[in-house]
Write a protein that holds these residues in place. Structure first.
Motif, short mmCIF file in Angstrom:
data_model
loop_
_atom_site.label_atom_id
_atom_site.label_comp_id
_atom_site.label_asym_id
_atom_site.label_seq_id
_atom_site.Cartn_x
_atom_site.Cartn_y
_atom_site.Cartn_z
N VAL A 14 -0.43 -16.95 1.28
CA VAL A 14 -0.07 -15.77 2.05
C VAL A 14 -1.14 -14.70 1.88
O VAL A 14 -1.56 -14.40 0.76
CB VAL A 14 1.30 -15.21 1.57
CG1 VAL A 14 1.64 -13.92 2.28
CG2 VAL A 14 2.39 -16.25 1.78
N GLY A 16 -1.82 -10.70 3.09
CA GLY A 16 -1.21 -9.54 3.71
C GLY A 16 0.18 -9.27 3.16
O GLY A 16 0.61 -9.83 2.16
N ASN A 17 0.86 -8.40 3.86
CA ASN A 17 2.16 -7.91 3.45
C ASN A 17 3.26 -8.93 3.78
O ASN A 17 3.56 -9.14 4.96
CB ASN A 17 2.42 -6.59 4.20
CG ASN A 17 3.80 -6.02 3.97
OD1 ASN A 17 4.55 -6.49 3.13
ND2 ASN A 17 4.15 -5.01 4.74
N PRO A 18 3.88 -9.55 2.77
CA PRO A 18 4.92 -10.55 3.04
C PRO A 18 6.13 -9.96 3.79
O PRO A 18 6.90 -10.70 4.39
CB PRO A 18 5.34 -11.04 1.65
CG PRO A 18 4.31 -10.54 0.71
CD PRO A 18 3.61 -9.39 1.34
N LYS A 19 6.28 -8.64 3.76
CA LYS A 19 7.41 -8.00 4.45
C LYS A 19 6.97 -7.42 5.81
O LYS A 19 7.66 -6.61 6.40
CB LYS A 19 8.00 -6.90 3.58
CG LYS A 19 8.59 -7.42 2.28
CD LYS A 19 9.31 -6.32 1.53
CE LYS A 19 9.80 -6.71 0.17
NZ LYS A 19 10.51 -7.91 0.02
N ALA A 20 5.82 -7.87 6.29
CA ALA A 20 5.29 -7.39 7.58
C ALA A 20 6.26 -7.72 8.71
O ALA A 20 6.99 -8.72 8.64
CB ALA A 20 3.93 -8.01 7.85
N VAL A 23 5.03 -12.34 10.97
CA VAL A 23 4.52 -13.38 10.07
C VAL A 23 3.90 -14.46 10.96
O VAL A 23 4.56 -15.07 11.79
CB VAL A 23 5.64 -13.97 9.19
CG1 VAL A 23 5.10 -15.11 8.33
CG2 VAL A 23 6.27 -12.88 8.32
N GLN A 46 -6.16 -9.91 11.39
CA GLN A 46 -5.89 -9.33 10.08
C GLN A 46 -6.48 -7.93 9.97
O GLN A 46 -5.84 -7.02 9.44
CB GLN A 46 -6.44 -10.23 8.97
CG GLN A 46 -5.66 -11.52 8.80
CD GLN A 46 -6.29 -12.38 7.72
OE1 GLN A 46 -7.32 -13.00 7.93
NE2 GLN A 46 -5.65 -12.39 6.57
N ASP A 51 -1.31 -4.27 7.60
CA ASP A 51 -0.03 -4.57 6.96
C ASP A 51 1.08 -4.94 7.93
O ASP A 51 2.19 -5.27 7.51
CB ASP A 51 0.44 -3.37 6.12
CG ASP A 51 -0.33 -3.25 4.81
OD1 ASP A 51 -0.98 -4.25 4.40
OD2 ASP A 51 -0.28 -2.18 4.19
N ASP A 52 0.81 -4.89 9.23
CA ASP A 52 1.82 -5.27 10.22
C ASP A 52 1.88 -6.78 10.44
O ASP A 52 2.79 -7.27 11.11
CB ASP A 52 1.57 -4.57 11.56
CG ASP A 52 1.90 -3.09 11.51
OD1 ASP A 52 2.71 -2.69 10.65
OD2 ASP A 52 1.34 -2.33 12.32
N CYS A 54 1.43 -10.60 8.45
CA CYS A 54 1.26 -11.43 7.26
C CYS A 54 0.78 -12.80 7.74
O CYS A 54 1.38 -13.40 8.63
CB CYS A 54 2.60 -11.57 6.54
SG CYS A 54 2.58 -12.73 5.17
N VAL A 56 -0.07 -16.75 6.98
CA VAL A 56 0.27 -17.89 6.12
C VAL A 56 -0.55 -19.08 6.61
O VAL A 56 -0.57 -19.35 7.81
CB VAL A 56 1.78 -18.21 6.19
CG1 VAL A 56 2.11 -19.45 5.37
CG2 VAL A 56 2.60 -17.01 5.73
#
Length: 177
Positions: A14, A16-20, A23, A46, A51-52, A54, A56
């Motif tokens: 992952v 970036g922000n996992p809570k973006a 995903v 990216q 942060d918007d 994530c 994977v």
């Protein structure tokens, strides 16, 4: 439209922000020319969305078409074991035409890792189960080629293919920006 069978988890690679709010899951093959073409676009996404989004990455080596795909995936997983997945991932795509044993040794050495340990990992199939898990999850999700992208769990299919990703993500984020 197919959906992502295996949800994103702590076992995934992952960035970036996992809570973006978005995903983006990519099933990729390090020797695939189309994946190589998508790589700069994913980097732009990216950078643009920060942060918007994530990102994977999951391995999907097409070994029948790309003889270095499996070895390159092993190199990436070997680097991941040492906390250097994204450095290896980027170097593999940026040097796609150089894939092979001498490049892999040079790469792991540049990351401060042991080329002897890498050779051992390749000989013992140390990362076979990890790579197989990614492939199996892709097959269950309907992946039949690379790159295949999923946006928030839904397969991304448009006439323009992955080139449409930035515009679609922009539209998805518009209400929140």
């Amino acid at each position: 439209m197919s959906t992502l069978h295996m949800p994103v988890s702590a076992d995934d690679h992952v960035a970036g922000n996992p809570k973006a709010p978005i995903v983006l899951v990519e099933y990729g093959d390090y020797q695939c020319p189309a994946c190589g073409a998508a790589y700069p676009l994913v980097q732009q996404i990216q950078q643009k969305f920060g942060d918007d989004v994530c990102l994977v990455f999951r391995n999907f080596p097409l070994v029948d078409m790309h003889p270095q795909a499996q070895s390159a995936a092993v190199v990436a997983e070997f680097a991941a074991k040492h906390g250097k997945f994204w450095e290896a991932h980027d170097a593999l795509y940026e040097n796609q035409r150089s894939l092979g044993e001498s490049f892999y040794v040079e790469l792991v050495n540049s990351l401060g890792l042991s080329s002897d340990d890498l050779k051992q990992a390749m000989q013992t199939d140390a990362f076979e189960q990890r790579i197989r898990r990614d492939i199996d999850s892709g097959l269950r999700s309907g992946v039949n080629g690379t790159p295949t992208f999923y946006v928030n769990g839904e397969r991304f299919d448009t006439p323009g293919g992955f080139n449409d990703l930035p515009q679609v993500l922009e539209e998805m984020l518009r209400p929140t920006r």
